[in-house]
Design a protein around this motif. Structure first.
Motif, PDB file in Angstrom:
ATOM      1  N   MET A   1      50.534  33.820  41.743  1.00  0.00           N
ATOM      2  CA  MET A   1      50.639  35.066  41.000  1.00  0.00           C
ATOM      3  C   MET A   1      51.020  34.812  39.551  1.00  0.00           C
ATOM      4  O   MET A   1      50.516  35.430  38.640  1.00  0.00           O
ATOM      5  N   ALA A   2      51.920  33.832  39.336  1.00  0.00           N
ATOM      6  CA  ALA A   2      52.363  33.568  37.972  1.00  0.00           C
ATOM      7  C   ALA A   2      51.212  33.111  37.108  1.00  0.00           C
ATOM      8  O   ALA A   2      51.074  33.523  35.963  1.00  0.00           O
ATOM      9  N   SER A   3      50.335  32.232  37.641  1.00  0.00           N
ATOM     10  CA  SER A   3      49.216  31.745  36.844  1.00  0.00           C
ATOM     11  C   SER A   3      48.255  32.868  36.531  1.00  0.00           C
ATOM     12  O   SER A   3      47.687  32.943  35.443  1.00  0.00           O
ATOM     13  N   MET A   4      48.041  33.769  37.494  1.00  0.00           N
ATOM     14  CA  MET A   4      47.143  34.895  37.247  1.00  0.00           C
ATOM     15  C   MET A   4      47.730  35.821  36.195  1.00  0.00           C
ATOM     16  O   MET A   4      47.008  36.345  35.330  1.00  0.00           O
ATOM     17  N   ASN A 257      26.543  25.794  41.968  1.00  0.00           N
ATOM     18  CA  ASN A 257      27.199  24.840  41.072  1.00  0.00           C
ATOM     19  C   ASN A 257      27.318  25.397  39.654  1.00  0.00           C
ATOM     20  O   ASN A 257      28.329  25.180  38.970  1.00  0.00           O
ATOM     21  N   ARG A 258      26.273  26.102  39.220  1.00  0.00           N
ATOM     22  CA  ARG A 258      26.289  26.607  37.846  1.00  0.00           C
ATOM     23  C   ARG A 258      27.345  27.682  37.654  1.00  0.00           C
ATOM     24  O   ARG A 258      28.043  27.703  36.629  1.00  0.00           O
ATOM     25  N   TRP A 259      27.481  28.594  38.606  1.00  0.00           N
ATOM     26  CA  TRP A 259      28.517  29.623  38.457  1.00  0.00           C
ATOM     27  C   TRP A 259      29.910  28.990  38.407  1.00  0.00           C
ATOM     28  O   TRP A 259      30.782  29.448  37.672  1.00  0.00           O
ATOM     29  N   ASN A 260      30.118  27.938  39.172  1.00  0.00           N
ATOM     30  CA  ASN A 260      31.416  27.255  39.102  1.00  0.00           C
ATOM     31  C   ASN A 260      31.622  26.581  37.757  1.00  0.00           C
ATOM     32  O   ASN A 260      32.740  26.580  37.221  1.00  0.00           O
ATOM     33  N   ASN A 321      37.158  38.192  33.946  1.00  0.00           N
ATOM     34  CA  ASN A 321      38.621  38.175  33.870  1.00  0.00           C
ATOM     35  C   ASN A 321      39.177  36.799  33.532  1.00  0.00           C
ATOM     36  O   ASN A 321      40.391  36.580  33.634  1.00  0.00           O
ATOM     37  N   ALA A 322      38.304  35.852  33.162  1.00  0.00           N
ATOM     38  CA  ALA A 322      38.732  34.482  32.832  1.00  0.00           C
ATOM     39  C   ALA A 322      39.502  33.845  33.983  1.00  0.00           C
ATOM     40  O   ALA A 322      40.423  33.063  33.770  1.00  0.00           O
ATOM     41  N   ASP A 323      39.112  34.188  35.190  1.00  0.00           N
ATOM     42  CA  ASP A 323      39.754  33.654  36.385  1.00  0.00           C
ATOM     43  C   ASP A 323      38.840  32.580  36.979  1.00  0.00           C
ATOM     44  O   ASP A 323      37.649  32.815  37.169  1.00  0.00           O
ATOM     45  N   THR A 324      39.380  31.411  37.263  1.00  0.00           N
ATOM     46  CA  THR A 324      38.571  30.343  37.849  1.00  0.00           C
ATOM     47  C   THR A 324      38.555  30.381  39.370  1.00  0.00           C
ATOM     48  O   THR A 324      37.857  29.591  40.002  1.00  0.00           O
ATOM     49  N   ASN A 325      39.295  31.310  39.958  1.00  0.00           N
ATOM     50  CA  ASN A 325      39.361  31.410  41.413  1.00  0.00           C
ATOM     51  C   ASN A 325      38.528  32.587  41.894  1.00  0.00           C
ATOM     52  O   ASN A 325      38.978  33.732  41.903  1.00  0.00           O
ATOM     53  N   VAL A 326      37.290  32.318  42.314  1.00  0.00           N
ATOM     54  CA  VAL A 326      36.383  33.387  42.733  1.00  0.00           C
ATOM     55  C   VAL A 326      36.855  34.070  44.010  1.00  0.00           C
ATOM     56  O   VAL A 326      36.466  35.208  44.300  1.00  0.00           O
ATOM     57  N   ALA A 327      37.724  33.414  44.777  1.00  0.00           N
ATOM     58  CA  ALA A 327      38.206  33.995  46.034  1.00  0.00           C
ATOM     59  C   ALA A 327      38.875  35.343  45.808  1.00  0.00           C
ATOM     60  O   ALA A 327      38.865  36.211  46.688  1.00  0.00           O
ATOM     61  N   ASN A 328      39.463  35.536  44.617  1.00  0.00           N
ATOM     62  CA  ASN A 328      40.133  36.810  44.321  1.00  0.00           C
ATOM     63  C   ASN A 328      39.172  37.988  44.261  1.00  0.00           C
ATOM     64  O   ASN A 328      39.603  39.140  44.265  1.00  0.00           O
ATOM     65  N   TYR A 329      37.867  37.714  44.180  1.00  0.00           N
ATOM     66  CA  TYR A 329      36.903  38.778  43.890  1.00  0.00           C
ATOM     67  C   TYR A 329      35.877  38.979  45.000  1.00  0.00           C
ATOM     68  O   TYR A 329      34.911  39.717  44.820  1.00  0.00           O
ATOM     69  N   ILE A 330      36.079  38.342  46.140  1.00  0.00           N
ATOM     70  CA  ILE A 330      35.177  38.546  47.278  1.00  0.00           C
ATOM     71  C   ILE A 330      35.588  39.820  47.993  1.00  0.00           C
ATOM     72  O   ILE A 330      36.660  39.905  48.587  1.00  0.00           O
ATOM     73  N   GLN A 331      34.734  40.822  47.920  1.00  0.00           N
ATOM     74  CA  GLN A 331      35.047  42.115  48.517  1.00  0.00           C
ATOM     75  C   GLN A 331      34.463  42.268  49.913  1.00  0.00           C
ATOM     76  O   GLN A 331      35.018  42.967  50.760  1.00  0.00           O
ATOM     77  N   THR A 332      33.308  41.624  50.160  1.00  0.00           N
ATOM     78  CA  THR A 332      32.623  41.742  51.449  1.00  0.00           C
ATOM     79  C   THR A 332      32.285  40.355  51.956  1.00  0.00           C
ATOM     80  O   THR A 332      31.682  39.554  51.228  1.00  0.00           O
TER      81      THR A 332
END
Length: 539
Positions: A1-4, A257-260, A321-332
């Motif tokens: 949470m702190a990094s986010m 790979n490109r999205w990462n 959101n300049a977030d490198t962790n895509v897991a935060n944005y998986i809705q389905t």
């Protein structure tokens, strides 16, 4: 949470806003920075290339509505409207701008300098001015935005003078081929590894997409870099268009790979190549999007790519959101898979429309009809699991079956491609969560008698039906050397896989001169820019 929280503060969120955003991310709702905020800063913008030249059969703004809504839902900020000099260009631009305004989307003009001239900056500027006042026109840093495909040597200051506007110009200039002194940045089209000369990599000559990023950024020296994101490239035009476009670039896991890479590099802008360039097989928009047929239906019929847009959605949100962790944005939760419908060793020379043509050797694009670069393609099935919690993924490709531990987040898995059915199953604690068998088998039958190196993309759960229809199928049978292929969707009706591979035949004789050469007839929705080329090819 702190990094986010730190990420949010770097993006300009105050302490309270950051706390609210974090609370939202912890729940099912995801807060993503608004387009207005990002456009004002000229940072973290997502575009998608849209070919106007193939949609001349559209008759109203409503024909664009489904595209606009679908793109907006995926998080795309604006369509880059690629325009040539077709007679219907202004009509279609009017429809596109109106539909975008109706759906809260933005658009901008991307001049295609295959048809426009870099020497005519006045016409370019006048065209920008014509649409600059439209509600849907994208503005960056408060300035009208425009881009291009190619265009080296264009006088940016002359464009602004003709437009009467301080245009934010990011053309597809190439390092070392143009001056960047007057432009605001540059767009890199090469979203695929290549040999550095617009062909597939060869031993000792492999320029990766990441290397292209570095070259552009070093050249731009801090000016805006518009980076490419693309899933695939395969094109197989034969006598129906010209003898100069039959090649592939290595695809495989490229889009994942490109999205990462994009998340890690944090480019100021990205452009997805493309929404609807069916001819080059890098479309992420639906087949059902209304368009004409320039010959591409031979390799796009039944070959849906909708899953690549689904895969992109959480990456787009994370990027904004300049977030490198895509897991935060998986809705389905979803599994997105893709593969080619044939193994690369399948011999289609006897029936391919381009096989053994005398121009093959001269052009350097053909080898008995098989596309240049075919050796670089992998015989593999790719599956990306977008998961909220860990599970077990089993992929069965014909006789090949493998089981993987799939962590939460976005992860890719690969198995060797095998003839037959393609099945994907996700389980947790011994219970099946998701499972489906693809409608597209991998076979040893040449589809429509040709080499088809396009990708079939599916999802689990399966998405809605997406099929070519109407004008999009008008050229499917033109030039084919088989009579078993009909101008209609046929998913689920693939020929059964024979128990033993059929004998392949080759021929060294040239096919007879075509009796159905249309010598420049323009099909509904087809660009008239190819008239001269078609006439030449018929001769």
């Amino acid at each position: 949470m702190a990094s986010m929280a730190g990420v949010l503060r770097r993006l300009g969120f105050g302490a309270l806003a950051a706390a609210a955003a974090l609370s939202s991310l912890a729940s099912s709702s995801i807060q993503v920075r608004s387009l207005e905020e990002r456009a004002a800063a000229g940072n973290r913008l997502v575009f998608c290339h849209f070919m106007i030249g193939i949609v001349g059969d559209r008759t109203s703004a409503s024909d664009y509505d489904a595209d606009m809504q679908r793109a907006k839902d995926a998080g795309i900020d604006a369509f880059a409207l690629n325009i040539g000099t077709d007679s219907y260009t202004d009509q279609q631009l009017g429809y596109a701008y109106q539909s975008a305004a109706n759906h809260g989307m933005k658009v901008f003009i991307s001049f295609d300098f295959n048809w426009w001239s870099p020497d005519n900056a006045y016409s370019v500027g006048q065209k920008i001015a014509q649409y600059a006042g439209q509600t849907a026109q994208l503005q960056v840093n408060g300035r009208v935005f425009a881009s291009s495909f190619a265009g080296d040597g264009l006088d940016a200051n002359a464009v602004r003078s003709a437009a009467g506007l301080d245009v934010y110009l990011v053309p597809n200039f190439h390092p070392g081929q143009s001056s960047i002194s007057a432009v605001d940045g540059a767009f890199n089209w090469m979203g695929w590894d290549s040999n550095g000369n617009n062909k597939a990599p060869t031993p000792g000559a492999n320029v990766t997409v990441a290397q292209g990023d570095t070259t552009y950024q070093n050249w731009l020296g801090g000016k805006t870099y518009l980076a490419p994101v693309s899933p695939w490239f395969s094109t197989h035009y034969g006598p129906e268009v010209s003898y100069s476009k039959n090649f592939v670039f290595p695809g495989g896991p490229l889009i994942f790979n490109r999205w990462n890479e994009v998340l890690q590099q944090g480019f100021p802008m990205v452009e997805i190549i493309t929404w609807n360039d069916y001819g080059e097989s890098h479309y992420i928009g639906p087949l059902s999007s209304k368009h004409g047929d320039d010959g591409n239906s031979k390799w796009t019929n039944d070959m849906t790519h909708d899953g690549w847009l689904d895969l992109s959605k959480p990456f787009i949100a994370a990027y904004k959101n300049a977030d490198t962790n895509v897991a935060n944005y998986i809705q389905t939760e979803q599994v997105v898979y893709w593969y080619r419908r044939n193994l690369k060793t399948l011999n289609c020379d006897a029936t391919d429309t381009t096989a053994n043509h005398p121009a093959n050797n001269a052009s350097g694009n053909y080898f008995e009809g098989i596309p240049d670069g075919w050796q670089d393609m992998d015989d593999a099935v790719y599956a990306v699991a977008l998961l909220k919690s860990a599970g077990t993924l089993t992929i069965t490709s014909g006789g090949n079956s493998q089981t993987f531990s799939a962590p939460a987040g976005a992860n890719i898995f690969t198995v060797p491609a095998g003839l037959g059915k393609q099945t994907f199953t996700l389980t947790r604690n011994g219970q099946t969560v998701l499972s489906d068998t693809s409608l597209m088998d991998i076979t040893n039958v040449c589809p429509c008698g040709i080499y088809n190196f396009n990708a079939y993309v599916g999802t689990v759960p399966a998405g809605p039906s997406d099929a070519l229809s109407g004008d999009a199928l008008t050229s499917l049978t033109t030039g084919l050397h088989v009579t078993t292929c009909l101008p209609q969707p046929s998913l689920g009706t693939n020929p059964p896989v024979p128990t033993s591979p059929p004998a392949t035949t080759t021929t060294s004789s040239s096919p007879p001169s075509p009796s159905n050469c249309i010598a420049g007839t323009v099909a509904p929705g087809e660009s008239g820019n190819f008239l001269g080329l078609c006439s030449f090819s018929c001769k």
